[in-house]
Design a protein around this motif. Structure first.
Motif, PDB file in Angstrom:
ATOM      1  N   CYS A  18      -2.813  51.689 -35.093  1.00 38.12           N
ATOM      2  CA  CYS A  18      -3.671  51.678 -33.916  1.00 38.12           C
ATOM      3  C   CYS A  18      -4.715  52.768 -34.074  1.00 38.12           C
ATOM      4  CB  CYS A  18      -2.874  51.864 -32.630  1.00 38.12           C
ATOM      5  SG  CYS A  18      -2.028  53.448 -32.488  1.00 38.12           S
ATOM      6  N   ASP A  44       0.923  59.225 -28.494  1.00 37.31           N
ATOM      7  CA  ASP A  44       0.301  58.001 -27.987  1.00 37.31           C
ATOM      8  C   ASP A  44       0.596  56.828 -28.917  1.00 37.31           C
ATOM      9  OD1 ASP A  44      -1.418  55.991 -27.018  1.00 37.31           O
ATOM     10  OD2 ASP A  44      -3.029  57.397 -26.590  1.00 37.31           O
ATOM     11  N   ARG A  48       2.644  53.278 -28.245  1.00 39.25           N
ATOM     12  CA  ARG A  48       2.025  51.975 -28.535  1.00 39.25           C
ATOM     13  C   ARG A  48       2.889  51.178 -29.512  1.00 39.25           C
ATOM     14  NH1 ARG A  48      -4.500  52.685 -28.900  1.00 39.25           N
ATOM     15  NH2 ARG A  48      -4.709  54.310 -27.294  1.00 39.25           N
TER      16      ARG A  48
END
Length: 140
Positions: A18, A44, A48
């Motif tokens: 990502c 983060d 995800r």
């Protein structure tokens, strides 16, 4: 943590990636992305990754607790420019899970992280890790 095995730095081995867009405020006085921002990007991407592979849906009655996070800062990152984070499960134990992540900004290797987590029930007792990671393991 010793420098990672070069084989772990190959993005092709990772089934998930990502992009995280840094903010202007993520810079330090030297105009590099600061270490705290990089750690936040790792977190983060980890979340995800969990959402992409359905892990959160399989552990409704469990929580995931971080046992350790080790970060190797391998290169400088700058604003602007997305950080691409590649994630894979490296190892699954009875009650623990090890996740590895490679961070790149363009062609520049920025970092490597290894996180160990355990699953716990609402009372805090360690539980077996659900076996839901087929296809999400580090590729050989």
């Amino acid at each position: 943590m010793p420098k990672p095995d070069p084989a772990l730095l190959d993005p092709a081995r990772y089934p998930f990636s990502c992009d995280i867009e840094p903010r202007f405020g993520d810079q330090d006085l030297n105009r590099h992305l600061n270490n705290v921002a990089i750690a936040s990007f790792i977190e983060d991407a980890r979340v995800r990754f969990y959402h992409a592979n359905g892990f959160r849906a399989h552990i409704r009655d469990l929580n995931v607790m971080i046992v350790s996070v080790a970060i190797e800062y391998l290169g400088q990152a700058h604003y602007p420019g997305a950080i691409t984070i590649h994630c894979a499960v490296e190892k699954i134990g009875r009650s623990s899970l090890t996740l590895v992540q490679v961070l790149r900004q363009g062609e520049t290797l920025v970092g490597f992280a290894r996180s160990v987590m355990v699953a716990v029930d609402p009372q805090g007792a360690v539980q077996p890790v659900p076996q839901v990671f087929d296809g999400w393991m580090l590729r050989s």
